[in-house]
Design a protein around this motif. Structure first.
Motif, PDB file in Angstrom:
ATOM      1  N   TYR A  91       3.066 -19.045  -7.933  1.00 47.96           N
ATOM      2  CA  TYR A  91       4.012 -19.926  -8.633  1.00 47.96           C
ATOM      3  C   TYR A  91       3.909 -21.346  -8.092  1.00 47.96           C
ATOM      4  CZ  TYR A  91       8.404 -22.182  -9.869  1.00 47.96           C
ATOM      5  OH  TYR A  91       9.343 -23.080 -10.310  1.00 47.96           O
ATOM      6  N   ARG A 149       0.573 -23.008  -9.187  1.00 49.00           N
ATOM      7  CA  ARG A 149       0.633 -23.430 -10.593  1.00 49.00           C
ATOM      8  C   ARG A 149       1.500 -24.672 -10.755  1.00 49.00           C
ATOM      9  NH1 ARG A 149       1.274 -17.329 -11.844  1.00 49.00           N
ATOM     10  NH2 ARG A 149      -0.734 -16.732 -12.761  1.00 49.00           N
ATOM     11  N   LYS A 150       2.640 -24.675 -10.088  1.00 43.76           N
ATOM     12  CA  LYS A 150       3.566 -25.804 -10.221  1.00 43.76           C
ATOM     13  C   LYS A 150       2.969 -27.077  -9.638  1.00 43.76           C
ATOM     14  CE  LYS A 150       8.396 -27.086  -9.484  1.00 43.76           C
ATOM     15  NZ  LYS A 150       9.706 -26.653  -8.931  1.00 43.76           N
ATOM     16  N   TYR A 188       0.229 -26.718 -13.779  1.00 44.15           N
ATOM     17  CA  TYR A 188      -0.248 -25.601 -14.601  1.00 44.15           C
ATOM     18  C   TYR A 188      -1.629 -25.879 -15.208  1.00 44.15           C
ATOM     19  CZ  TYR A 188       4.543 -24.142 -13.948  1.00 44.15           C
ATOM     20  OH  TYR A 188       5.737 -23.781 -13.370  1.00 44.15           O
ATOM     21  N   SER A 225      -5.841 -21.803 -14.752  1.00 39.58           N
ATOM     22  CA  SER A 225      -5.597 -20.576 -15.507  1.00 39.58           C
ATOM     23  C   SER A 225      -5.838 -19.379 -14.594  1.00 39.58           C
ATOM     24  CB  SER A 225      -6.521 -20.504 -16.729  1.00 39.58           C
ATOM     25  OG  SER A 225      -6.358 -19.268 -17.392  1.00 39.58           O
TER      26      SER A 225
END
Length: 236
Positions: free
Chosen positions: A206, A209-210, A214, A217
């Motif tokens: 998380y 990605r943050k 994002y 992939s």
């Protein structure tokens, strides 16, 4: 592997060397071990958990091989313990840990101009930029990712997880493999209360990605593991 340019070990942590020190592997055999008053190894560490004869790195036929010399606390390559006296082929970007993770080294090309920049370069086609090969770059010393013109910084655990997924791009990576690589200090079979959990992995993902808006992939194979796909360069 280009034998005309010596490879090296870059210290992430490991006294008496400062973080970022490049230890050039310019011998046929380089010995790693604990500093001693008598004749010591070629690369000596000040750590009681490092054996006097910990490991060796041999240059043979254009490649480097790491061998654990039956050390007391073992030698790990990318989070996996080596079998004593069984040589393991080294690849650029490999991470070597000794002394229960208290010594962390990265293997790769000797930095040009003796800088501390050590990077893993990967070129991939961008789905948004047809015919253009943008570059993304991992720096295992600074724990950063350069994606096109942008740069992102991570914690050590975040970077280790990202590094493992990138190294195995488009390949399935199990949760068990992630735990071994990201948390080598918490091996399988230890007290379940201290073992790394799926929640910890998801928390790292998380944050990765943050932090990258994002742009990466990473596919979650529910209950089993993850697959890293090509980065999304459209916003970079």
């Amino acid at each position: 592997m280009n034998s005309s340019l010596p490879f090296c070990l870059i210290v992430s942590r490991g006294a008496p060397y400062e973080d970022g020190t490049a230890l050039v592997l310019d011998r046929t055999v380089t010995r790693l071990g604990r500093r001693a008053s008598s004749e010591g190894p070629d690369i000596a560490f000040d750590n009681a958990y490092v054996s006097r004869r910990q490991a060796s790195i041999r240059f043979l036929d254009g490649s480097y091989y790491l061998t654990d010399l039956a050390s007391k606390h073992g030698t790990n390559l990318n989070g996996v313990p080596l079998q004593p006296f069984v040589p393991a082929l080294l690849a650029s970007g490999d991470r070597i840990s000794l002394a229960r993770g208290m010594i962390e080294l990265a293997f790769g090309p000797r930095p040009l101009e003796e800088t501390l920049d050590f990077t893993l370069r990967h070129e991939r086609l961008s789905a948004k930029l047809t015919g253009v090969k943008p570059e993304y770059e991992l720096d295992p010393v600074r724990y950063t990712l350069r994606l096109g013109p942008r740069s992102f910084a991570f914690s050590e655990k975040e970077f280790r997880l990202l590094e493992l997924l990138v190294r195995k791009e488009k390949q399935f990576v199990s949760k068990e493999e992630i735990v071994r690589y990201v948390w080598p200090e918490r091996p399988e079979g230890m007290d379940p209360a201290r073992a790394a959990s799926a929640e910890e992995i998801n928390s790292l993902l998380y944050r990765i990605r943050k932090k990258t808006d994002y742009a990466l992939s990473i596919e979650n194979i529910r209950g089993k593991g993850y697959v890293f796909q090509e980065p999304v360069f459209s916003d970079c």
